[in-house]
Motif scaffolding. Structure first.
Motif: not given
Length: 165
Positions: A84-85, A106, A133-134, A137
């Motif tokens: 995750p970011d 994440g 959220d990730n 990606a």
């Protein structure tokens, strides 16, 4: 209206406040350490070589994962483009255990650097707000060798899991 505080009310109020104070950081107090073995051979399927066991761990924020150097020649490290970011990447040394605490929800891909191309990879899912959220990606990260096929198997397994707490 005038309100008098009795000794009993004061004691009950203090007890309730203390209970609340103890339960607020409850996730931190109840943090768990999960173990993942780094193995030359899968313990249940002897045909599978160079594996993490288990290869998928679903944990809560604040939990830790301890990668156990069960067999020699392995390490555990985060996979590029698969955390995750804002999360910190991690990298253990060959033949050494590493313990990592995961605070951000994440999907975290990880691998054994010497055995990445033969598919020694795994996934940690940290539940919580923002967990998804990730995901796209992480799924879009490019892989080579057998790692590509193993990631396909991992994502298929994750798609069939109920990740809600």
């Amino acid at each position: 209206m005038t309100r008098f505080i009795t000794r009993r009310t004061a004691l009950l109020s203090a007890a309730a406040s203390a209970t609340l104070a103890l339960t607020l950081p409850g996730r931190v107090l109840a943090a768990t350490t999960h173990e993942i073995q780094m193995l030359n051979q899968h313990p249940e399927d002897r045909k599978l070589r160079q594996v993490f066991f288990p290869r998928i761990a679903v944990i809560e924020p604040g939990d830790s994962v301890k990668f156990l150097a069960t067999d020699k020649g392995h390490n555990a490290q985060s996979a590029d483009d698969m955390i995750p970011d804002g999360a910190e990447p991690f990298r253990g040394r060959i033949n050494e255990e590493i313990e990592v605490t995961f605070d951000s929800p994440g999907f975290y891909g990880y691998q054994c650097q010497p055995h990445y191309a033969v598919g020694m990879v795994g996934l940690i899912v940290v539940r919580g707000d923002g967990m998804m959220d990730n995901l796209e990606a992480a799924k879009a990260a490019r892989h080579r060798g057998k790692a590509r096929a193993v990631w396909g198997d991992i994502w298929a397994e994750v798609d069939g899991m109920d990740l809600s707490a």
